[in-house]
Scaffold this motif. Sequence first.
Motif, PDB file in Angstrom:
ATOM      1  N   ASN A  89     -14.357  67.199   9.466  1.00  0.00           N
ATOM      2  CA  ASN A  89     -15.288  67.290   8.348  1.00  0.00           C
ATOM      3  C   ASN A  89     -14.584  67.123   7.012  1.00  0.00           C
ATOM      4  O   ASN A  89     -15.168  66.573   6.068  1.00  0.00           O
ATOM      5  N   ASP A  90     -13.349  67.593   6.902  1.00  0.00           N
ATOM      6  CA  ASP A  90     -12.583  67.369   5.677  1.00  0.00           C
ATOM      7  C   ASP A  90     -12.391  65.869   5.437  1.00  0.00           C
ATOM      8  O   ASP A  90     -12.337  65.418   4.290  1.00  0.00           O
ATOM      9  N   SER A  91     -12.289  65.111   6.522  1.00  0.00           N
ATOM     10  CA  SER A  91     -12.107  63.656   6.411  1.00  0.00           C
ATOM     11  C   SER A  91     -13.413  62.934   6.120  1.00  0.00           C
ATOM     12  O   SER A  91     -13.399  61.763   5.744  1.00  0.00           O
ATOM     13  N   GLY A  92     -14.526  63.611   6.332  1.00  0.00           N
ATOM     14  CA  GLY A  92     -15.827  63.001   6.065  1.00  0.00           C
ATOM     15  C   GLY A  92     -16.331  62.122   7.180  1.00  0.00           C
ATOM     16  O   GLY A  92     -17.073  61.166   6.928  1.00  0.00           O
ATOM     17  N   PHE A  93     -15.959  62.413   8.442  1.00  0.00           N
ATOM     18  CA  PHE A  93     -16.344  61.533   9.532  1.00  0.00           C
ATOM     19  C   PHE A  93     -17.860  61.447   9.719  1.00  0.00           C
ATOM     20  O   PHE A  93     -18.388  60.407  10.110  1.00  0.00           O
ATOM     21  N   ALA A  94     -18.587  62.535   9.447  1.00  0.00           N
ATOM     22  CA  ALA A  94     -20.039  62.483   9.589  1.00  0.00           C
ATOM     23  C   ALA A  94     -20.634  61.495   8.599  1.00  0.00           C
ATOM     24  O   ALA A  94     -21.505  60.676   8.943  1.00  0.00           O
ATOM     25  N   THR A  95     -20.157  61.540   7.370  1.00  0.00           N
ATOM     26  CA  THR A  95     -20.627  60.604   6.342  1.00  0.00           C
ATOM     27  C   THR A  95     -20.226  59.180   6.693  1.00  0.00           C
ATOM     28  O   THR A  95     -20.990  58.230   6.501  1.00  0.00           O
ATOM     29  N   ILE A  96     -19.015  59.033   7.217  1.00  0.00           N
ATOM     30  CA  ILE A  96     -18.529  57.708   7.593  1.00  0.00           C
ATOM     31  C   ILE A  96     -19.410  57.099   8.670  1.00  0.00           C
ATOM     32  O   ILE A  96     -19.817  55.930   8.583  1.00  0.00           O
ATOM     33  N   TYR A  97     -19.728  57.892   9.691  1.00  0.00           N
ATOM     34  CA  TYR A  97     -20.545  57.354  10.773  1.00  0.00           C
ATOM     35  C   TYR A  97     -21.908  56.930  10.250  1.00  0.00           C
ATOM     36  O   TYR A  97     -22.424  55.859  10.595  1.00  0.00           O
TER      37      TYR A  97
END
Length: 816
Positions: free
Chosen positions: A346-354
């Motif tokens: 989540n710190d990397s923003g994977f949800a937003t990325i997907y």
Amino acid sequence: MAAGFLPPAAAQAATSGAVIDSSNCMANWLPANDDNSTSAVLLPFKVNFYGATYERMYVNNNGNVTFDAPLSAYTPFGLTGTRTPIIAPFFADVDTRVGGGSGIVGYGWGNTVYEGRRAVCVSWKSVGYYNYHSDKTNTFQLLLVEHGNSGDLDIVFNYDQVQWETGDASGGRGGLGGSSARAGFSSGSGQPGTFFEMPGSGVNGAFLDSAATGLANNSTESRQPGRHVFRIRGGAAPLTRYVALGDSYSSGFGMGSYATGTHPDTWGGDNDCQRSTLAYSHIVAKKLGLDLDFNACQGGVTQDFYTPRAYDEDLHEDDEGVWNEKPQLTHLDNSTRLVTFTIGGNDSGFATIYEECALGMELQPWNDCYEDDKVTKPLAAAFTRLDGGGDNGDRKLQKVVPYPTVFSGARARAPYAERVVIGYPTFFTKDGTDWSCQLIEKADQRWIHEKTLELNAIIKRNAELNGFRYVDPNPYFAGHEFCSANEWFYGVTEPGKVHPTPPGHAAIAQAILKELTSDDRPHFMVMPFETATTSFNVNSPQDAVNVGIEWPGSDIQLTLKSPSGKTYDRTAQPDGATNTHGPTWDQLTVPHPELGTWQVSMNGADVDPQGEEAKLRVTQTEAPNQAPVGAFDMSVDGTVLKLDASKSTDSDGTITSYDWYVRLADGTERVLHGAKAGTTLPAGQRFKATLVITDNDAASSFTSRTAVAVAIDVKPGSADNPINLKSKGVTPIAILSTEDFDATRVQVASVRVGPAAATVEKAGVQDVNGDGRADQLLHVSTPALGLRSGDTALSLSGTLRDGVPFVGTDQVRVMQ
């Protein structure tokens, strides 16, 4: 059980009242002595202690009881690594010879009861310290409380007064300093999870009444100050707490079967951590027989390890109400046997990325997520921050806690635990599956796959440098990615979107259990005040070398000697070296180490008389790898696309693989391999070619070109298209229109032809091939083409009026 100190009370001016005042506790006693013990004392009931059943014990003057033999040792050694079955409420050099000023050691049972149960009682009442000192005295007690007939028991330590901590022969002066007292117990096996040492053991001043951490000022599993209770059931170790932390990949997000209070449907409150009973932690806890303390929470970020979970526009913008989640690291303490977590996604923003990769409208149909700065730049910055880099003044990055801080903080809080961090499973295969699997194009599937592996590599490197084991779940997930025959992920439209299903969690549990039963680190037996040695070689320039040892407890001191003779240890760290050490580890990091053979020494500064086992890890870190640089040429010969990546380079290594993703106008994608590759294309249709190269350090780069494949005819009407290199004239070239392509849309000024990128001298529109469609006829200077003897093809490129590139090739016969 959850053994841990309650918040400290104020320092006690008088006795705490924890010690049971029963005549049965003094029914028998040791005569005034120094370092003596009783003969074997028959117990009134059997004791099942870590799976071994005992019927006798020895009461030792120096604050402990043992089961296999009397113990005269007066300087306390670490209880976590001892080979002696021991229970020690206060292991230090007790001296009762003073007479009048110092009390005695008594023991008994009779009618002694604790919470209505029979108990063996051993009391050290107003005892002084070596050598003949009674200016300070301690009063403490041990109870072994029977629970049923199976040998179950409670170990109870009671403390009324602790004024001294050390005898003169243990380096103390006036009862203080030197090798301070230790408290706890051990099975004597030396195996992980079969021992426990009270926080503050061996730390000067920590146990005294004058300290907030004093034994009489605090409690464990009791509201009575000075009372510390440890429950043993079925011989299991009191050190049985398994603390599961982390984010949604650890909580069991989307699986249902949530613990009450962790999902609104289970209790109607605000907390939505979604801690599922199907999560991997439940499986691991059941398999190992541990008491699970489950604190993972969906949406978790590194900041949640240090601050209570709350609404935050950068971290938790969807949180509503009060979740009542404490900082996750506060659940760790000396009683923790195992800790696991996933964190950083989540710190990397994977949800937003997907979401951006799947639904970003500006990406359709020809733009890709991997080339979208809105995605790639924040991700790269987050990776750098997690890897210990700076925040560049960015507000969101300032809230990301780097992995070195997270891992070292967890180790400091749980020094006796097995510590495990799990990487993230990749939800796509390397080559991709369906052309739009879970709304993601194949090239972006590959990019998401590579970025997941990149994050995992960052996690692994930092974990191993800070005393954690790293578990890679991906070998277990192979064949179960999205769009496989047996997926282990919830789809993007399901409640658990892009998270593991129950079979996936079972696989993660299997991976953890396998890691916990394997350890490839070299092991060394370190004896008291003796030194074990080994060596390692640095054969090529390194950015740093990290050398760490771990042991069950007590103290082993690490020393490194460089090839030129420099010494590195806890007190000497030349050349920018650093040292960290704790109750179970000592670690040195040396930047830019010398080439040659390094000597490693491990000295048993404070270990069990029978020695303790040290585990060694040497990690050599090369200079940061430079990613390869992709570059390629492409041409279209009729309907055949030819791709050539020979121009790609890697400045500090070698390129190990070349993979191509060719997307067609109908949305389908083709995957090709090799530095040179080719495939047929529909004439006149747009396509996109993406090159992915990977180097010998597993770094990848993505390069792409979009174009329309056009049909061209060099010297219309000629069968073999002869071109005379000596000609001073022009060569006619027709760009042909097709059912799907209008050649009149070509921007003539943009056209470049041949190896020398010749420009067009003259152009016109006419039906060259008699099919009723207007073609573009170009005339190009023959000498300007740059052809050479032996060339067999002539290519051209350019752009259409809407800016879309095109390429085309035709065969030629070069004449001298």
